[in-house]
Design a protein around this motif. Structure first.
Motif, short mmCIF file in Angstrom:
data_model
loop_
_atom_site.label_atom_id
_atom_site.label_comp_id
_atom_site.label_asym_id
_atom_site.label_seq_id
_atom_site.Cartn_x
_atom_site.Cartn_y
_atom_site.Cartn_z
N PHE A 143 -14.97 19.99 -31.41
CA PHE A 143 -14.73 20.42 -32.79
C PHE A 143 -13.71 21.55 -32.95
O PHE A 143 -12.96 21.59 -33.91
CB PHE A 143 -16.04 20.92 -33.43
CG PHE A 143 -17.09 19.85 -33.56
CD1 PHE A 143 -16.78 18.62 -34.10
CD2 PHE A 143 -18.38 20.08 -33.12
CE1 PHE A 143 -17.75 17.63 -34.21
CE2 PHE A 143 -19.36 19.11 -33.23
CZ PHE A 143 -19.04 17.88 -33.78
N GLY A 145 -13.18 25.97 -33.18
CA GLY A 145 -13.89 27.10 -33.75
C GLY A 145 -13.79 28.30 -32.82
O GLY A 145 -13.29 28.19 -31.70
N SER A 193 -17.75 24.33 -46.34
CA SER A 193 -17.16 23.60 -45.22
C SER A 193 -16.30 24.55 -44.39
O SER A 193 -15.28 25.06 -44.87
CB SER A 193 -16.30 22.44 -45.73
OG SER A 193 -15.49 21.93 -44.68
N SER A 194 -16.71 24.78 -43.15
CA SER A 194 -15.93 25.66 -42.27
C SER A 194 -14.54 25.10 -42.01
O SER A 194 -13.56 25.85 -41.96
CB SER A 194 -16.68 25.87 -40.95
OG SER A 194 -17.91 26.52 -41.16
N LYS A 195 -14.46 23.77 -41.86
CA LYS A 195 -13.16 23.15 -41.58
C LYS A 195 -12.17 23.39 -42.71
O LYS A 195 -11.01 23.74 -42.49
CB LYS A 195 -13.34 21.64 -41.35
CG LYS A 195 -13.91 21.28 -39.99
CD LYS A 195 -13.90 19.79 -39.77
CE LYS A 195 -14.41 19.42 -38.38
NZ LYS A 195 -14.40 17.96 -38.16
N LYS A 196 -12.64 23.22 -43.95
CA LYS A 196 -11.75 23.44 -45.10
C LYS A 196 -11.37 24.90 -45.24
O LYS A 196 -10.23 25.24 -45.56
CB LYS A 196 -12.44 22.94 -46.38
CG LYS A 196 -12.57 21.44 -46.47
CD LYS A 196 -13.24 21.02 -47.78
CE LYS A 196 -13.39 19.50 -47.86
NZ LYS A 196 -14.08 19.09 -49.11
#
Length: 302
Positions: A143, A145, A193-196
């Motif tokens: 992923f 991070g 959303s961490s991704k966004k």
């Protein structure tokens, strides 16, 4: 023989976003987390069940043990994510799935899924324990991070976390402020959303080294604060610095302009938990605004 693993949830008190670029962050493992139970069998499948706080099934999947293809699932997207994690774990330890002819796996959350305390990071760390592989590598290969959440999953005390030369540096610290009874965590009723959030951060133009220095200095200042007023000052400065970078309005100004204490976003701005300073009146204040999850610092921290 059944095996069980457990990982702590996480909250990042300082360093959000900038921790990705090497800033020092202050993080706390939470008293909430997730367990994973593995029971070998002879089914030829990996049968997966995820249970929420109330022991209700929120996800299930059956994977073929020979190739980890999804045979059946309640959520195809989530099953594919699980498959990605298992394939990566198996790549790091090819003996993982040879221990048995089949597996029944159950996960149990001790916090509501929408709290954002680390449903994914606790899962990854539990999988890494079972697979006997490096949890940080599993996270990054699958992923990405910063990895601070993995540090929280593995540590039973407040900690500082920093990426140096793309390697995690973790140190437990004695962060136990005397004013902790004046600290509250408030959930904003939505999961961010961490991704966004990270994508938005990456789109901004700024001097990375300058931001890293400012946030690192503020993290150290927050750790060393001896009075609540000093701690509030550093909370405010942290909000001001990131507000300018993200081009976003601080949460207090946006949602709680009439609140008498200080408020700081935690993690991805716009969702999950915030940190508020206050007193016994704080709980009724936030509940009057529709935010019913208000947790005192001492109850949240492991």
């Amino acid at each position: 023989m059944e095996k069980e693993f457990y990982s702590n949830g996480k909250l990042l008190l300082s360093g959000e976003y900038a921790i990705l670029d090497g800033a020092l962050g202050l993080a706390i493992p939470t008293s909430y987390g997730q367990s994973l139970q593995v029971t070998p069998n002879t089914s030829g499948f990996l049968d997966w069940t995820s249970l929420d706080l109330n022991k209700n099934v929120w996800f299930s999947a059956q994977l073929d043990l020979t190739n980890l293809n999804v045979v059946a699932t309640s959520d195809k997207s989530m099953a594919n994510t699980l498959k990605t994690l298992l394939l990566e774990a198996n790549a790091q330890n090819p003996l993982l799935l040879t221990d048995s002819e089949g597996f029944k796996i159950e996960t149990h959350l001790t916090f509501p899924r929408n709290w954002g305390l680390g449903t994914s990071s606790t899962l990854i760390n539990n999988l890494a324990q079972w697979a006997r592989v490096d949890a940080y590598q599993l996270l990054w290969n699958a992923f990405g991070g910063s990895g601070y959440d993995i540090a929280c999953a593995q540590t039973n005390s407040p900690l500082v976390y920093q990426l140096k030369n793309n390697k995690p540096k973790v140190a437990s610290i004695a962060f136990d402020p005397y004013f902790k009874e004046s600290l509250y965590f408030v959930h904003l009723n939505q999961k961010q959303s961490s991704k966004k959030a990270i994508a938005n951060y990456r789109e901004q133009q700024f001097d990375t080294s300058e931001l890293v220095k400012k946030i690192t200095d503020l993290t150290r200042a927050m750790i060393g604060a001896t009075t609540l007023s000093d701690f509030e000052l550093f909370m405010d400065r942290h909000e001001t610095v990131l507000s300018a970078i993200l081009k976003m309005t601080p949460v207090k100004e946006r949602l709680f302009p009439d609140y008498y204490g200080t408020i700081k976003s935690l993690g991805a701005w716009g969702g999950d938990f915030i940190l508020a300073t206050g007193d016994e009146k704080s709980i009724s204040y936030f509940k009057s605004k529709g935010y019913n999850t208000v947790i005192p610092y001492s109850k949240m921290v492991l």
